[in-house]
Design a protein around this motif. Structure first.
Motif, PDB file in Angstrom:
ATOM      1  N   MET A 134      -0.266  58.388  25.419  1.00  0.00           N
ATOM      2  CA  MET A 134      -1.634  58.517  24.991  1.00  0.00           C
ATOM      3  C   MET A 134      -1.220  59.422  23.706  1.00  0.00           C
ATOM      4  N   THR A 135      -0.357  60.525  23.519  1.00  0.00           N
ATOM      5  CA  THR A 135      -0.498  61.076  22.438  1.00  0.00           C
ATOM      6  C   THR A 135      -0.075  60.370  21.143  1.00  0.00           C
ATOM      7  N   ARG A 136       0.768  59.397  21.719  1.00  0.00           N
ATOM      8  CA  ARG A 136       1.306  58.623  20.291  1.00  0.00           C
ATOM      9  C   ARG A 136       0.137  57.673  19.834  1.00  0.00           C
ATOM     10  N   VAL A 137      -0.810  57.215  20.836  1.00  0.00           N
ATOM     11  CA  VAL A 137      -1.771  56.356  20.123  1.00  0.00           C
ATOM     12  C   VAL A 137      -2.790  57.443  19.589  1.00  0.00           C
ATOM     13  N   LEU A 138      -3.097  58.591  19.887  1.00  0.00           N
ATOM     14  CA  LEU A 138      -4.124  59.229  19.145  1.00  0.00           C
ATOM     15  C   LEU A 138      -3.445  59.685  17.979  1.00  0.00           C
ATOM     16  N   SER A 139      -2.090  59.749  17.730  1.00  0.00           N
ATOM     17  CA  SER A 139      -1.555  60.157  16.476  1.00  0.00           C
ATOM     18  C   SER A 139      -1.624  59.024  15.326  1.00  0.00           C
ATOM     19  N   ALA A 140      -1.738  57.896  15.803  1.00  0.00           N
ATOM     20  CA  ALA A 140      -2.063  56.739  15.025  1.00  0.00           C
ATOM     21  C   ALA A 140      -3.434  56.489  14.729  1.00  0.00           C
ATOM     22  N   VAL A 141      -4.338  56.900  15.411  1.00  0.00           N
ATOM     23  CA  VAL A 141      -5.585  56.452  15.148  1.00  0.00           C
ATOM     24  C   VAL A 141      -6.641  57.852  15.337  1.00  0.00           C
ATOM     25  N   ASP A 142      -7.860  57.946  14.830  1.00  0.00           N
ATOM     26  CA  ASP A 142      -8.649  58.858  14.834  1.00  0.00           C
ATOM     27  C   ASP A 142      -9.651  59.002  16.035  1.00  0.00           C
ATOM     28  N   ALA A 143      -9.782  57.767  16.734  1.00  0.00           N
ATOM     29  CA  ALA A 143     -10.679  57.626  18.000  1.00  0.00           C
ATOM     30  C   ALA A 143     -10.389  56.215  18.549  1.00  0.00           C
ATOM     31  N   VAL A 144     -10.788  56.409  19.809  1.00  0.00           N
ATOM     32  CA  VAL A 144     -10.793  54.817  20.598  1.00  0.00           C
ATOM     33  C   VAL A 144     -12.186  54.707  21.111  1.00  0.00           C
ATOM     34  N   VAL A 145     -12.483  53.329  20.913  1.00  0.00           N
ATOM     35  CA  VAL A 145     -13.842  53.171  21.081  1.00  0.00           C
ATOM     36  C   VAL A 145     -13.627  52.070  22.470  1.00  0.00           C
ATOM     37  N   PHE A 146     -14.355  52.289  23.502  1.00  0.00           N
ATOM     38  CA  PHE A 146     -14.283  51.363  24.647  1.00  0.00           C
ATOM     39  C   PHE A 146     -15.686  50.436  24.879  1.00  0.00           C
ATOM     40  N   ASP A 147     -15.475  49.447  25.660  1.00  0.00           N
ATOM     41  CA  ASP A 147     -16.760  48.647  26.204  1.00  0.00           C
ATOM     42  C   ASP A 147     -16.627  49.476  27.595  1.00  0.00           C
ATOM     43  N   CYS A 148     -17.613  49.197  28.311  1.00  0.00           N
ATOM     44  CA  CYS A 148     -17.840  49.865  29.508  1.00  0.00           C
ATOM     45  C   CYS A 148     -17.434  48.569  30.800  1.00  0.00           C
ATOM     46  N   ASP A 149     -18.292  47.584  30.604  1.00  0.00           N
ATOM     47  CA  ASP A 149     -17.894  46.738  31.676  1.00  0.00           C
ATOM     48  C   ASP A 149     -16.545  45.814  31.388  1.00  0.00           C
ATOM     49  N   GLY A 150     -15.810  45.813  32.457  1.00  0.00           N
ATOM     50  CA  GLY A 150     -14.625  45.179  32.283  1.00  0.00           C
ATOM     51  C   GLY A 150     -13.520  45.567  31.508  1.00  0.00           C
ATOM     52  N   VAL A 151     -13.780  46.968  31.004  1.00  0.00           N
ATOM     53  CA  VAL A 151     -12.831  47.860  30.563  1.00  0.00           C
ATOM     54  C   VAL A 151     -12.612  49.159  31.059  1.00  0.00           C
ATOM     55  N   LEU A 152     -13.795  49.913  31.373  1.00  0.00           N
ATOM     56  CA  LEU A 152     -13.534  51.143  32.000  1.00  0.00           C
ATOM     57  C   LEU A 152     -14.118  50.893  33.247  1.00  0.00           C
ATOM     58  N   VAL A 153     -15.086  49.992  33.815  1.00  0.00           N
ATOM     59  CA  VAL A 153     -15.768  49.812  34.939  1.00  0.00           C
ATOM     60  C   VAL A 153     -16.002  48.372  35.344  1.00  0.00           C
ATOM     61  N   ASP A 154     -15.565  48.076  36.541  1.00  0.00           N
ATOM     62  CA  ASP A 154     -15.774  46.773  37.145  1.00  0.00           C
ATOM     63  C   ASP A 154     -16.976  46.729  37.804  1.00  0.00           C
ATOM     64  N   SER A 155     -17.952  46.042  36.939  1.00  0.00           N
ATOM     65  CA  SER A 155     -19.295  45.856  37.729  1.00  0.00           C
ATOM     66  C   SER A 155     -19.672  44.392  37.987  1.00  0.00           C
ATOM     67  N   GLN A 156     -18.869  43.355  37.683  1.00  0.00           N
ATOM     68  CA  GLN A 156     -18.606  42.214  38.153  1.00  0.00           C
ATOM     69  C   GLN A 156     -19.727  41.735  39.425  1.00  0.00           C
ATOM     70  N   ALA A 157     -19.588  42.167  40.471  1.00  0.00           N
ATOM     71  CA  ALA A 157     -20.149  41.962  41.524  1.00  0.00           C
ATOM     72  C   ALA A 157     -21.813  42.283  41.587  1.00  0.00           C
ATOM     73  N   SER A 158     -21.974  43.636  41.069  1.00  0.00           N
ATOM     74  CA  SER A 158     -23.197  44.140  40.795  1.00  0.00           C
ATOM     75  C   SER A 158     -24.047  43.090  39.731  1.00  0.00           C
ATOM     76  N   VAL A 159     -23.321  42.785  38.628  1.00  0.00           N
ATOM     77  CA  VAL A 159     -23.984  41.929  37.593  1.00  0.00           C
ATOM     78  C   VAL A 159     -24.467  40.590  38.165  1.00  0.00           C
ATOM     79  N   GLU A 160     -23.389  40.085  38.986  1.00  0.00           N
ATOM     80  CA  GLU A 160     -23.588  38.727  39.460  1.00  0.00           C
ATOM     81  C   GLU A 160     -24.880  38.640  40.625  1.00  0.00           C
ATOM     82  N   ARG A 161     -25.009  39.514  41.459  1.00  0.00           N
ATOM     83  CA  ARG A 161     -26.056  40.181  42.421  1.00  0.00           C
ATOM     84  C   ARG A 161     -27.428  40.121  41.604  1.00  0.00           C
TER      85      ARG A 161
END
Length: 159
Positions: A1-28
């Motif tokens: 991770m240190t190499r990634v953060l030395s190449a960029v100033d920040a990391v932006v994530f989506d939530c669902d499908g990237v950090l969180v698996d909420s597919q079953a809840s979404v479908e229900r």
């Protein structure tokens, strides 16, 4: 991770499908919402992922019931986070980053983001942009432009 953060100033994530698996809840949730309005859940679901629920609800709700339909899906989704879990490695990844160098942009509202991240056992970063913060939700780039301003970084230096 240190190499990634030395190449960029920040990391932006989506939530669902990237950090969180909420597919079953979404479908229900969307199937329950669609059934409430006598709609085909499969058809509604086909256009629901990756866009604000307010937009999907507005597209399918009966005329004159859009506000009610938006409130209903929000309540259903927040109340049903059963089975929501973190994507493997997500906690280790975000824990390895300085808190001010990562953010989340999501088409979920703030309350739903909080519910899903909590259910998955993940912390919220100090900077989040939800559908509550923008006029045009994903896939429109407005949320990404806002998160860059809030982070104080140039988009060319973000992963």
């Amino acid at each position: 991770m240190t190499r990634v953060l030395s190449a960029v100033d920040a990391v932006v994530f989506d939530c669902d499908g990237v950090l969180v698996d909420s597919q079953a809840s979404v479908e229900r949730s969307w199937r329950r919402w669609a059934a409430h309005y006598g709609l085909d859940g499969d058809v509604v679901l086909a256009g629901a992922n990756g866009r604000p629920s307010r937009d999907t609800a507005a597209a399918w709700a009966p005329p004159g019931q859009i506000a009610e339909a938006r409130a209903l899906i929000e309540r259903i989704e927040i109340d049903d986070v059963a089975g929501t879990r973190m994507i493997p490695g997500a906690l280790q990844l975000v824990a390895s980053m300085p808190p001010d160098r990562w953010a989340v942009v999501t088409s979920a509202g703030r309350a739903l983001l909080r519910a899903r991240m909590e259910a998955a056992g993940l912390p919220l970063p100090p900077v989040v942009v939800t559908s509550d913060d923008v006029v045009r939700g994903k896939p429109h780039p407005e949320g990404y432009a806002l998160v860059l301003r809030r982070l104080g970084v140039d988009g060319a230096r973000v992963a």
